[in-house]
Write a protein that holds these residues in place. Structure first.
Motif, mmCIF file in Angstrom:
data_model
loop_
_atom_site.group_PDB
_atom_site.id
_atom_site.type_symbol
_atom_site.label_atom_id
_atom_site.label_comp_id
_atom_site.label_asym_id
_atom_site.label_seq_id
_atom_site.Cartn_x
_atom_site.Cartn_y
_atom_site.Cartn_z
ATOM 1 N N ALA A 161 36.604 34.478 34.138
ATOM 2 C CA ALA A 161 36.699 33.925 32.774
ATOM 3 C C ALA A 161 35.739 34.656 31.836
ATOM 4 C CB ALA A 161 36.421 32.428 32.801
ATOM 5 N N SER A 162 34.543 34.996 32.308
ATOM 6 C CA SER A 162 33.568 35.737 31.496
ATOM 7 C C SER A 162 34.088 37.131 31.153
ATOM 8 C CB SER A 162 32.228 35.872 32.238
ATOM 9 O OG SER A 162 31.627 34.626 32.421
ATOM 10 N N GLU A 164 37.281 38.060 31.018
ATOM 11 C CA GLU A 164 38.412 37.902 30.081
ATOM 12 C C GLU A 164 37.902 37.574 28.685
ATOM 13 O OE1 GLU A 164 40.936 35.111 32.113
ATOM 14 O OE2 GLU A 164 41.827 36.693 33.348
ATOM 15 N N ALA A 165 36.854 36.764 28.580
ATOM 16 C CA ALA A 165 36.304 36.409 27.275
ATOM 17 C C ALA A 165 35.646 37.618 26.595
ATOM 18 C CB ALA A 165 35.284 35.276 27.424
#
Length: 167
Positions: A161-162, A164-165
């Motif tokens: 998620a990090s 992708e962010a």
């Protein structure tokens, strides 16, 4: 969470979760506008020089604690000239018997705040493998702790998620 990803290096779709992330250049070099980058720095996929600063591409592995394998970060380490010169001397041979060399992490890693500039130990490898990085034993950051004890599946999803962010 997707069950596939498009590789940032080869551009091909792969099944499963991301288990590695590579940086094309050290952050300080990447931040130079593209039109000026090749004028200010000399670089290829393994080596980089920015003025009197020297960098080598390495792999920092964080093992999984609840399954086999590891997350591999293809990061850059800033090193002094003697280390860089020694790496050049051993570039096409087996350098795995070489003692570890000190350097600084040259990329900020998503999910690990303040990773840029962390002290690292670099172990040269065979001619066909990039050097590996270990954070120092006195480092108590989350990255160092996870490199020592591993990360579980939940943390792996947080890292994805990090990443992708950050894109």
């Amino acid at each position: 969470m997707r069950d596939h990803f498009i590789c940032s290096v080869c551009g091909i779709r792969h099944e499963g979760l991301i288990t590695d992330r590579a940086y094309k250049l050290p952050d300080d070099v990447w931040s130079i506008p593209e039109a000026e980058r090749s004028q200010k720095a000399k670089f290829d996929s393994d080596l980089c020089q920015l003025g009197e600063r020297f960098f080598m591409r390495c792999v920092l592995r964080v093992p999984f604690s609840d399954c086999s394998g590891a997350f591999g970060w293809g990061v850059w380490a800033e090193v002094d000239w003697p280390t860089f010169e020694r790496y050049l001397d051993l570039y096409e041979v087996d350098g795995s018997a070489e003692p570890a060399h000190r350097g600084l992490l040259a990329n900020e890693i998503p999910g690990y705040p303040q990773s840029l500039g962390k002290g690292v130990l670099i172990n040269f490898g065979t001619a066909s493998k990039r050097p590996t990085i270990c954070l120092t034993s006195e480092d108590d950051s989350q990255l160092a702790e996870e490199q020592r004890r591993g990360m579980d599946h939940t943390r792996h999803l947080e890292i994805i998620a990090s990443i992708e962010a950050a894109n």
